[in-house]
Scaffold this active site. Structure first.
Site, PDB file in Angstrom:
ATOM      1  N   PHE A  10       0.812  -1.213   0.000  1.00 29.60           N
ATOM      2  CA  PHE A  10       0.000   0.000   0.000  1.00 29.60           C
ATOM      3  C   PHE A  10       0.852   1.272   0.000  1.00 29.60           C
ATOM      4  O   PHE A  10       0.838   2.050  -0.965  1.00 29.60           O
ATOM      5  CB  PHE A  10      -0.946  -0.040   1.205  1.00 29.60           C
ATOM      6  N   THR A 132       6.487   2.830  12.461  1.00 25.90           N
ATOM      7  CA  THR A 132       5.119   3.138  12.869  1.00 25.90           C
ATOM      8  C   THR A 132       5.073   3.790  14.249  1.00 25.90           C
ATOM      9  O   THR A 132       5.979   3.597  15.068  1.00 25.90           O
ATOM     10  CB  THR A 132       4.286   1.839  12.904  1.00 25.90           C
ATOM     11  N   ASP A 133       3.996   4.513  14.522  1.00 23.40           N
ATOM     12  CA  ASP A 133       3.811   5.081  15.857  1.00 23.40           C
ATOM     13  C   ASP A 133       3.441   4.023  16.887  1.00 23.40           C
ATOM     14  O   ASP A 133       3.500   4.274  18.104  1.00 23.40           O
ATOM     15  CB  ASP A 133       2.758   6.193  15.832  1.00 23.40           C
ATOM     16  N   GLU A 134       3.079   2.817  16.444  1.00 28.45           N
ATOM     17  CA  GLU A 134       2.651   1.787  17.391  1.00 28.45           C
ATOM     18  C   GLU A 134       3.784   1.298  18.285  1.00 28.45           C
ATOM     19  O   GLU A 134       3.535   0.665  19.315  1.00 28.45           O
ATOM     20  CB  GLU A 134       2.004   0.619  16.647  1.00 28.45           C
ATOM     21  N   TYR A 158       2.974  -7.198  16.336  1.00 27.56           N
ATOM     22  CA  TYR A 158       3.385  -6.328  15.236  1.00 27.56           C
ATOM     23  C   TYR A 158       4.232  -5.168  15.744  1.00 27.56           C
ATOM     24  O   TYR A 158       5.338  -4.910  15.255  1.00 27.56           O
ATOM     25  CB  TYR A 158       2.158  -5.787  14.493  1.00 27.56           C
ATOM     26  N   LYS A 162       8.249  -4.270  15.024  1.00 29.09           N
ATOM     27  CA  LYS A 162       8.708  -3.014  14.424  1.00 29.09           C
ATOM     28  C   LYS A 162       9.636  -2.259  15.377  1.00 29.09           C
ATOM     29  O   LYS A 162      10.614  -1.641  14.943  1.00 29.09           O
ATOM     30  CB  LYS A 162       7.510  -2.144  14.043  1.00 29.09           C
ATOM     31  N   PRO A 213     -17.897  -4.039  10.814  1.00 27.03           N
ATOM     32  CA  PRO A 213     -17.494  -4.447  12.160  1.00 27.03           C
ATOM     33  C   PRO A 213     -16.644  -3.391  12.855  1.00 27.03           C
ATOM     34  O   PRO A 213     -15.619  -2.955  12.330  1.00 27.03           O
ATOM     35  CB  PRO A 213     -16.690  -5.733  11.905  1.00 27.03           C
ATOM     36  N   PRO A 290      -7.682  -8.400  21.481  1.00 24.26           N
ATOM     37  CA  PRO A 290      -6.840  -8.422  22.681  1.00 24.26           C
ATOM     38  C   PRO A 290      -5.813  -7.289  22.678  1.00 24.26           C
ATOM     39  O   PRO A 290      -5.175  -7.016  21.664  1.00 24.26           O
ATOM     40  CB  PRO A 290      -6.144  -9.791  22.591  1.00 24.26           C
ATOM     41  N   GLY A 291      -5.662  -6.637  23.835  1.00 28.61           N
ATOM     42  CA  GLY A 291      -4.624  -5.621  23.988  1.00 28.61           C
ATOM     43  C   GLY A 291      -4.772  -4.415  23.087  1.00 28.61           C
ATOM     44  O   GLY A 291      -3.778  -3.780  22.724  1.00 28.61           O
TER      45      GLY A 291
END
Length: 355
Positions: A10, A132-134, A158, A162, A213, A290-291
């Site tokens: 992407f 990523t900001d995660e 994930y 990272k 969803p 989860p989480g």
């Protein structure tokens, strides 16, 4: 020339398309064409002599050695990653292999090749790692936004993979002198996004009259960044970023997930009304994952202050462009909705109970 890993995905494909629209410099795209890698994203470049595609795995050292020696790039832009939190929960092994082992292998191959270069070529080379900001974890409602000095606290497989890759890139600069740059971006949206992520999933399902969803109460907050703005920021960091530094890239658009879904519904209703009624009727609250991190927000003042970059799109303009692109490209949507894609949607949402 430059090498773009993950260039059929992407963000990578948007970067390549924008790059060749703005530059004469050739691009080699390296991609393993996993579930979210779609060479059709780059179909318009097939006859472009500045474009080359190589199917390959960044964790294959021999292939990386050969590719670097043949291409002699002036930069590697590293987008390649497994990138979906839900997939990492169901199958973390692929994330460890690609995001950690793959980045390590690519760094080592790049370091070995870089050490063979002359002084001027070594000085000019850049390895730009896209993250990523995660990696920063989650924020409370009133917490300040993530900055480049926020401690890492990843909460999903994930995000952890990272974070590990970010640490490797940093270490290869400080230990070996490899000329690296790192960017950490907020949630991207725009054309060519695989329909497992929130916005394209809502668009595709809404057009098909399927349930939309929404996890939990839908009040998870993200900072939304139009993919074209992300690409322009990466180009700017490549051009003028300080070696070894990290730059956070955000869209200045904190939005709750449920509000994103409602906006998508309203825009689709205005452009392509559903005879059955307003599409908000399709919203279905499902058990939270989860989480699930509650809030992400990016402080992007460093890249603005040091490099003069700001996003060009507001959320309102960016989401309108995105909706229009998906409506204009039904063949692309049909092409990515393979059996594997449907199997994933069934696995992820088919057995979830209504919240």
């Amino acid at each position: 020339m430059i090498i773009v890993t993950g260039g059929a995905g992407f963000i990578g494909s948007n970067f390549v398309l924008d790059w060749l629209a703005l530059n004469s410099e050739p691009v080699l795209v390296l991609d393993s064409l996993s579930y979210a890698g779609n060479l059709g994203n780059l179909r318009s470049l097939q006859a472009d002599p500045r474009f080359e595609f190589v199917r390959g795995d960044i964790a294959d050292r021999a292939s990386m050695d050969s590719l670097l020696a043949r291409c002699n790039p002036r930069a590697v832009i590293h987008f390649a990653a497994e990138s979906h939190v839900d997939r990492s929960i169901h199958g973390p092994a692929a994330f460890i292999r690609t995001n950690i082992e793959g980045t390590f292998t690519l760094l080592e191959a790049t370091r070995a090749w870089w050490n063979t270069l002359g002084e001027s070529a070594r000085s000019a080379f850049r390895f730009l790692h896209v993250s990523t900001d995660e990696v920063y974890g989650t924020l409370g409602t009133t917490d300040p936004a993530f900055s480049e000095t926020t401690p890492y606290a990843p909460n999903s497989p994930y995000a952890a993979s990272k974070a590990a890759s970010d640490h490797l890139v940093r270490a290869w600069h400080h230990t070996y002198g490899l000329p690296v740059l790192t960017t950490n971006c907020s949630n991207n949206y725009g054309p060519y996004q695989f329909p497992e992520k929130l916005i394209p999933l809502m668009i595709v399902n809404a057009l098909a009259g399927k349930p939309l969803p929404v996890y939990g109460d839908g009040m998870q907050i993200r900072d939304w960044l139009y993919v074209g703005d992300h690409c322009s920021a990466v180009r700017r960091v490549l051009e003028a970023g300080t070696l070894g530094e990290t730059y956070n890239i955000g869209g200045h658009n904190e939005k709750a997930n449920i509000n994103i879904v409602r906006t998508v519904c309203a825009l689709l209703d205005a452009r392509q009304p559903d005879p059955a009624g307003r599409r908000e009727r399709l919203i279905t609250y499902v058990t939270d994952r989860p989480g699930h991190d509650r809030r992400y927000a990016i402080d992007a003042r460093k890249i603005e202050r040091e490099l003069g970059w700001r996003p060009a799109e507001t959320f309102e303009s960016g989401i309108a462009r995105t909706i229009d692109w998906y409506l204009a490209n039904p063949d692309w949507i049909a092409g990515v909705q393979s059996g594997a894609y449907r199997e994933w949607i069934d696995t992820q949402y088919g057995n979830r109970k209504s919240a």
